[in-house]
Design a protein around this motif. Structure first.
Motif, mmCIF file in Angstrom:
data_model
loop_
_atom_site.group_PDB
_atom_site.id
_atom_site.type_symbol
_atom_site.label_atom_id
_atom_site.label_comp_id
_atom_site.label_asym_id
_atom_site.label_seq_id
_atom_site.Cartn_x
_atom_site.Cartn_y
_atom_site.Cartn_z
ATOM 1 N N GLY A 146 119.390 13.329 34.426
ATOM 2 C CA GLY A 146 118.904 14.009 33.182
ATOM 3 C C GLY A 146 118.275 13.211 32.170
ATOM 4 N N ASP A 147 118.819 13.020 30.928
ATOM 5 C CA ASP A 147 118.390 11.964 30.188
ATOM 6 C C ASP A 147 119.552 11.160 29.756
ATOM 7 O OD1 ASP A 147 116.131 13.463 29.782
ATOM 8 O OD2 ASP A 147 116.622 14.516 27.869
ATOM 9 N N ALA A 148 120.260 10.826 30.707
ATOM 10 C CA ALA A 148 121.257 9.598 30.360
ATOM 11 C C ALA A 148 120.614 8.250 30.652
ATOM 12 C CB ALA A 148 122.411 9.693 31.779
ATOM 13 N N LEU A 149 119.374 8.297 31.105
ATOM 14 C CA LEU A 149 118.318 7.314 31.155
ATOM 15 C C LEU A 149 117.123 7.922 31.043
ATOM 16 C CD1 LEU A 149 119.536 5.216 34.551
ATOM 17 C CD2 LEU A 149 120.136 4.636 31.960
ATOM 18 N N MET A 150 116.093 7.246 30.490
ATOM 19 C CA MET A 150 114.843 7.769 30.447
ATOM 20 C C MET A 150 113.534 6.780 31.123
ATOM 21 S SD MET A 150 114.958 9.362 26.622
ATOM 22 C CE MET A 150 115.922 10.916 26.279
ATOM 23 N N ASN A 151 112.458 7.479 31.589
ATOM 24 C CA ASN A 151 111.249 6.795 31.810
ATOM 25 C C ASN A 151 110.133 7.416 31.233
ATOM 26 O OD1 ASN A 151 109.876 4.862 33.164
ATOM 27 N ND2 ASN A 151 109.784 6.051 35.053
ATOM 28 N N MET A 152 110.258 7.773 30.028
ATOM 29 C CA MET A 152 109.167 8.640 29.220
ATOM 30 C C MET A 152 108.042 7.699 29.102
ATOM 31 S SD MET A 152 109.648 10.808 25.695
ATOM 32 C CE MET A 152 110.874 11.778 26.414
ATOM 33 N N PHE A 153 108.208 6.478 28.763
ATOM 34 C CA PHE A 153 107.353 5.282 28.187
ATOM 35 C C PHE A 153 107.525 4.360 29.300
ATOM 36 C CE2 PHE A 153 108.294 7.477 24.288
ATOM 37 C CZ PHE A 153 106.859 7.890 24.125
ATOM 38 N N TYR A 154 108.903 3.887 29.774
ATOM 39 C CA TYR A 154 109.255 2.841 30.411
ATOM 40 C C TYR A 154 110.512 3.023 30.913
ATOM 41 C CZ TYR A 154 110.547 1.249 25.865
ATOM 42 O OH TYR A 154 111.153 1.297 24.549
ATOM 43 N N PRO A 155 111.178 2.578 32.016
ATOM 44 C CA PRO A 155 112.595 2.856 32.387
ATOM 45 C C PRO A 155 113.662 2.278 31.422
ATOM 46 C CG PRO A 155 111.214 1.991 34.317
ATOM 47 C CD PRO A 155 110.511 1.840 32.979
ATOM 48 N N THR A 156 114.441 2.958 30.949
ATOM 49 C CA THR A 156 115.382 2.199 29.774
ATOM 50 C C THR A 156 116.456 3.296 29.753
ATOM 51 O OG1 THR A 156 115.289 1.777 27.466
ATOM 52 C CG2 THR A 156 114.141 3.899 28.029
ATOM 53 N N ILE A 157 117.605 2.901 29.081
ATOM 54 C CA ILE A 157 118.625 3.672 28.620
ATOM 55 C C ILE A 157 118.007 4.757 27.630
ATOM 56 C CG2 ILE A 157 120.493 1.702 28.623
ATOM 57 C CD1 ILE A 157 120.082 1.554 25.629
ATOM 58 N N PRO A 199 110.657 8.789 39.149
ATOM 59 C CA PRO A 199 111.617 7.739 39.781
ATOM 60 C C PRO A 199 111.623 6.258 40.004
ATOM 61 C CG PRO A 199 110.663 9.238 41.537
ATOM 62 C CD PRO A 199 110.008 9.637 40.134
ATOM 63 N N LYS A 200 112.632 5.790 39.611
ATOM 64 C CA LYS A 200 112.530 4.195 39.851
ATOM 65 C C LYS A 200 113.949 3.977 40.700
ATOM 66 C CE LYS A 200 108.838 3.305 37.627
ATOM 67 N NZ LYS A 200 107.652 2.570 38.125
ATOM 68 N N GLY A 201 114.238 2.551 41.218
ATOM 69 C CA GLY A 201 115.081 1.991 41.705
ATOM 70 C C GLY A 201 116.395 1.808 40.655
ATOM 71 N N ASN A 202 117.617 1.824 40.987
ATOM 72 C CA ASN A 202 118.532 1.528 40.041
ATOM 73 C C ASN A 202 118.385 -0.040 39.431
ATOM 74 O OD1 ASN A 202 120.838 1.886 38.357
ATOM 75 N ND2 ASN A 202 122.345 1.918 40.141
ATOM 76 N N ARG A 203 119.016 -0.265 38.619
ATOM 77 C CA ARG A 203 119.068 -1.671 37.763
ATOM 78 C C ARG A 203 120.113 -1.930 36.927
ATOM 79 N NH1 ARG A 203 113.217 -1.531 35.141
ATOM 80 N NH2 ARG A 203 112.756 -0.278 37.101
ATOM 81 N N LYS A 204 119.992 -3.098 36.411
ATOM 82 C CA LYS A 204 121.060 -3.369 35.255
ATOM 83 C C LYS A 204 120.420 -2.742 33.945
ATOM 84 C CE LYS A 204 123.522 -6.986 33.025
ATOM 85 N NZ LYS A 204 124.795 -6.263 33.280
ATOM 86 N N TRP A 205 121.033 -1.701 33.306
ATOM 87 C CA TRP A 205 120.464 -0.798 32.301
ATOM 88 C C TRP A 205 120.660 -1.505 30.911
ATOM 89 C CZ3 TRP A 205 116.546 1.800 33.679
ATOM 90 C CH2 TRP A 205 116.425 2.435 35.007
#
Length: 211
Positions: A160-171, A203-209
């Motif tokens: 959902g929106d717990a993370l976002m990739n609207m402009f770049y992957p981020t919290i 979609p993106k791979g998981n990472r240290k957010w």
């Protein structure tokens, strides 16, 4: 093996997740895209609508699609107060881009409306959705809203929106509770190798957010 279909509806994603002829719909998008989403749903045997949270860009079509498909709606009870009014949980932002997104979101909450509905079932952490045809479990990801949830299937997580990739992957750029939002992002990182499917963006791979 699950089959994931991303339905791009403006800047919001809805997802059909199918397996062995059955499917669930994750989020329902805005009103202007309802026929596009319904047409895609008709290609599958959708048995459940899961809402990651109560903001209208993710659930404005919930009532319409539930009626058209004759399926139940499931979400967290903690976001129940957002269904009649998205302003019931105050949002904040820290970054410049986040504040722009916040201004647009608040304007939308003021100008637009949502057909109210009563969820058929309320979801909590660990709930199993396998009876609906997809071996998925619910994870609670509070912070963006009080009742934000994710759907975990194999090595895939719909956040959902717990993370976002609207402009770049981020919290999440917007949050009702920053501490909980950061804790949820840390929890996602700890899940290890996962493909993250965002409510906004590819979609993106998981990472240290959280750094």
């Amino acid at each position: 093996m699950i089959d994931i279909h991303r339905i791009v509806s403006g800047n919001v994603n809805c997802y059909i997740v199918a397996k062995n002829g059955k499917a669930i719909l994750i989020d329902t998008g805005r009103r202007k895209y309802r026929e596009k989403i319904l047409q895609k749903c008709r290609e599958f045997h959708v048995s459940l609508i899961v809402l990651t949270h109560g903001h209208m860009d993710h659930c404005q079509n919930a009532s319409y699609l539930a009626g058209a498909l004759q399926v139940p709606i499931a979400m967290s009870e903690k976001d129940g107060n957002l269904i009649p009014d998205n302003r019931k949980q105050a949002l904040s932002a820290r970054t410049f881009l986040g504040k722009i997104v916040l201004a647009v979101s608040l304007s939308s909450f003021e100008k637009d409306s949502m057909e109210t509905f009563e969820p058929t079932m309320y979801l909590k952490h660990g709930d199993d959705l396998s009876s609906y045809g997809v071996d998925a479990r619910i994870v609670e990801l509070p912070g963006h809203t009080q009742g934000s949830i994710g759907v975990r299937i194999e090595d895939t997580l719909f956040v959902g929106d717990a993370l976002m990739n609207m402009f770049y992957p981020t919290i999440s750029m917007l949050y009702t509770d920053e501490r909980k939002m950061l804790k949820s992002a840390e929890y996602i990182s700890e899940l290890g190798e996962q493909t993250i499917y965002f409510g906004h963006g590819k979609p993106k791979g998981n990472r240290k957010w959280v750094r």
